[in-house]
Design a protein around this motif. Structure first.
Motif, short mmCIF file in Angstrom:
data_model
loop_
_atom_site.label_atom_id
_atom_site.label_comp_id
_atom_site.label_asym_id
_atom_site.label_seq_id
_atom_site.Cartn_x
_atom_site.Cartn_y
_atom_site.Cartn_z
N LYS A 1 2.46 1.96 -15.87
CA LYS A 1 3.91 2.00 -15.62
C LYS A 1 4.31 3.33 -14.97
N THR A 2 3.96 4.44 -15.61
CA THR A 2 4.37 5.75 -15.11
C THR A 2 3.61 6.11 -13.85
N TYR A 3 2.31 5.84 -13.81
CA TYR A 3 1.49 6.23 -12.67
C TYR A 3 1.95 5.53 -11.40
N LEU A 4 2.20 4.23 -11.47
CA LEU A 4 2.66 3.51 -10.29
C LEU A 4 4.06 3.93 -9.88
N ALA A 5 4.91 4.25 -10.84
CA ALA A 5 6.25 4.72 -10.50
C ALA A 5 6.19 6.06 -9.77
N VAL A 6 5.34 6.98 -10.26
CA VAL A 6 5.18 8.27 -9.57
C VAL A 6 4.56 8.06 -8.20
N ALA A 7 3.61 7.13 -8.08
CA ALA A 7 3.01 6.85 -6.78
C ALA A 7 4.05 6.32 -5.79
N ALA A 8 4.93 5.44 -6.25
CA ALA A 8 5.99 4.93 -5.38
C ALA A 8 6.95 6.06 -4.98
N TYR B 1 -0.40 15.78 -9.78
CA TYR B 1 -1.59 16.48 -9.29
C TYR B 1 -2.61 15.49 -8.73
N ASP B 2 -2.73 14.33 -9.34
CA ASP B 2 -3.70 13.35 -8.88
C ASP B 2 -3.27 12.70 -7.57
N LEU B 3 -1.96 12.52 -7.39
CA LEU B 3 -1.47 11.80 -6.22
C LEU B 3 -1.13 12.71 -5.04
N MET B 4 -0.83 13.98 -5.29
CA MET B 4 -0.43 14.89 -4.22
C MET B 4 -1.39 16.05 -4.04
N GLY B 5 -2.10 16.43 -5.08
CA GLY B 5 -2.92 17.62 -5.00
C GLY B 5 -2.20 18.83 -5.55
N LEU C 1 8.76 9.94 -0.77
CA LEU C 1 8.95 11.31 -0.30
C LEU C 1 8.15 11.57 0.97
N GLN C 2 6.93 11.04 1.04
CA GLN C 2 6.12 11.24 2.24
C GLN C 2 6.73 10.54 3.45
N ARG C 3 7.38 9.42 3.24
CA ARG C 3 8.02 8.69 4.34
C ARG C 3 9.44 9.18 4.62
N SER C 4 9.88 10.21 3.91
CA SER C 4 11.23 10.78 4.06
C SER C 4 12.31 9.77 3.72
N ALA C 5 11.97 8.79 2.89
CA ALA C 5 12.98 7.85 2.42
C ALA C 5 13.91 8.49 1.40
N VAL C 6 13.43 9.51 0.69
CA VAL C 6 14.24 10.29 -0.24
C VAL C 6 13.98 11.76 0.05
N GLN C 7 14.87 12.61 -0.46
CA GLN C 7 14.75 14.05 -0.22
C GLN C 7 14.07 14.78 -1.37
N ARG C 8 14.03 14.15 -2.54
CA ARG C 8 13.40 14.83 -3.69
C ARG C 8 13.05 13.80 -4.75
N SER D 1 0.85 -1.19 0.00
CA SER D 1 0.00 0.00 0.00
C SER D 1 0.89 1.24 0.00
N LEU D 2 0.47 2.27 -0.72
CA LEU D 2 1.28 3.47 -0.90
C LEU D 2 0.63 4.65 -0.20
N ALA D 3 1.45 5.47 0.45
CA ALA D 3 0.97 6.63 1.18
C ALA D 3 0.85 7.82 0.23
N THR D 4 -0.29 7.93 -0.43
CA THR D 4 -0.57 9.04 -1.33
C THR D 4 -1.94 9.61 -1.00
N ARG D 5 -2.33 10.64 -1.73
CA ARG D 5 -3.66 11.21 -1.51
C ARG D 5 -4.76 10.24 -1.91
N ARG D 6 -4.44 9.31 -2.82
CA ARG D 6 -5.39 8.28 -3.23
C ARG D 6 -5.32 7.11 -2.26
#
Length: 383
Positions: free
Chosen positions: A146-153, A202-206, A158-165, A108-113
């Motif tokens: 492919k792209t949507y799931l990669a951006v979601a990951a 925009y869809d995943l973060m707002g 980023l939300q979990r602070s696993a990466v900085q950007r 499960s991914l921590a996104t707005r969706r």
């Protein structure tokens, strides 16, 4: 209650008639199950090539055995979630899966969706590979996520602070067009090529969160040409439309990865916009890196498409047509040596004659060098 009736095989295909009655009768669930003017039933019929008939709570499905059984499973699964109206997108997503349920097993991914989960087993494998490997390739046709799931990951990391950007990039090559033909400055020229990445963000973060992330330099979107010479540490890097890269560009991108970074490369090898004589960097990378430890390659198929059911049929039709157009490989026949009948025997020169001929040729060569040398000396003296 369900009844199975087998019909005589037609063209080797066994036809099956399935009957089912939903009890107790619930008109609201039946209405949500069928959709407006039986829209959901017609969608299932078109996707599975079966026939569905119903009268109140009694349903009958007629079609090939495997497809009829899947259609019945679909109707029963829809009835379970029919307490509320069912959208057409939900039906299409269920059809795009393996028929056993709406979602595949995966992280499960921590996104707005909050409802974002993989819709098929290959998508779940794709997300698992992204989580477990530093470099992951996602190769498959359009509409497989492919792209949507990669951006979601990336957003989840980023939300979990696993990466900085998050760094999103793609080559600015589309259907033969070039950046110089577009109006505006560099940003205005590049934006149309990067629009799919903006839409996913925009869809995943707002909208507000995306602009705040840009202000904090947590998000960066740039053409692939701007990656040269950089080292990306503690970043989640996504290369989209990688089939339009050259082998040199692909190598350049893969060598940008720094410490604490992840990279996801997505592309569709059936939609290459490069010149016919140019090898795709994605095709070359799949061949070169398939046995490299730490790199995962996930292949998605038309069964993983989460768009309209016709998209999967279009992809399959084009793939079949491309295979038919491939030239047949000509296998050369083994040459058979014919017997030499009636031909005179050729006498091979003796060793002494060969040595004398070789010495004569060497003498002529030495003589020619001796003749040329004085001429060169004379010319130099005259100058």
């Amino acid at each position: 209650m369900m009844g199975d009736f087998l019909q005589p095989p037609l063209n080797g295909i066994i036809s099956l008639i399935l009957r089912h009655t939903f009890t107790p009768l619930n008109n609201n669930r039946l209405s949500h199950l069928c959709g407006p003017t039986d829209e959901h039933l017609r969608t299932i019929e078109a996707a599975l090539d079966i026939r569905i008939a119903h009268r109140h709570e009694q349903f009958k499905i007629d079609g090939p055995k495997a497809k009829a059984q899947r259609g019945m499973d679909m109707i029963q699964a829809l009835y379970e979630i029919a307490a509320k109206p069912i959208s057409a997108a939900t039906v299409q997503l269920m059809l795009s899966g393996d028929g056993s349920g709406i979602e595949g097993d995966g992280p499960s991914l921590a996104t707005r969706r909050a409802d974002l989960k993989p819709r098929s087993k290959n998508q779940a494998l794709y997300l698992d590979n992204i989580a477990e490997h530093d470099i992951t390739f996602g190769i498959g046709p359009a509409g497989t996520g492919k792209t949507y799931l990669a951006v979601a990951a990336a957003v989840d990391a980023l939300q979990r602070s696993a990466v900085q950007r998050i760094v999103l990039t793609r080559p600015a090559v589309e259907a033969g067009e070039r950046l110089g033909f577009l109006p505006g400055d560099l940003n205005q020229k590049v934006d149309p090529y990067l629009r799919p990445l903006y839409d996913a963000l925009y869809d995943l973060m707002g909208y507000d969160q995306v602009h705040k992330a840009f202000e904090k330099q947590q998000l960066e979107i740039a053409p692939l040409g701007f990656m040269r010479g950089r080292t990306l540490n503690n970043a989640f890097v996504i290369l989209d439309e990688a089939q339009n890269t050259t082998p040199e560009q692909m190598k350049m991108f893969l060598t940008r990865i720094g410490f604490g970074a992840k990279a996801v490369i997505t592309g569709d090898v059936s939609q290459i916009d490069l010149p016919k004589t140019q090898l795709s960097g994605l095709v070359d990378a799949e061949r070169v890196l398939r046995r490299v430890s730490g790199i995962a390659i996930t292949h998605l198929t038309s069964a993983d498409i989460v768009r309209h059911p016709l998209v999967a049929r279009v992809v399959d039709a084009y793939d079949a047509a491309r295979l038919d157009e491939l030239p047949a490989i000509a296998i050369p026949e083994e040459e058979v040596e014919l017997p030499r009948v009636g031909l005179p025997k050729t006498r091979t020169p003796s060793r002494r004659a060969a040595m004398s001929a070789g010495s004569a040729q060497n003498a002529e060569a030495d003589a020619s060098r001796v003749d040329i040398l004085p001429c060169r000396l004379i010319v130099r003296q005259s100058l």
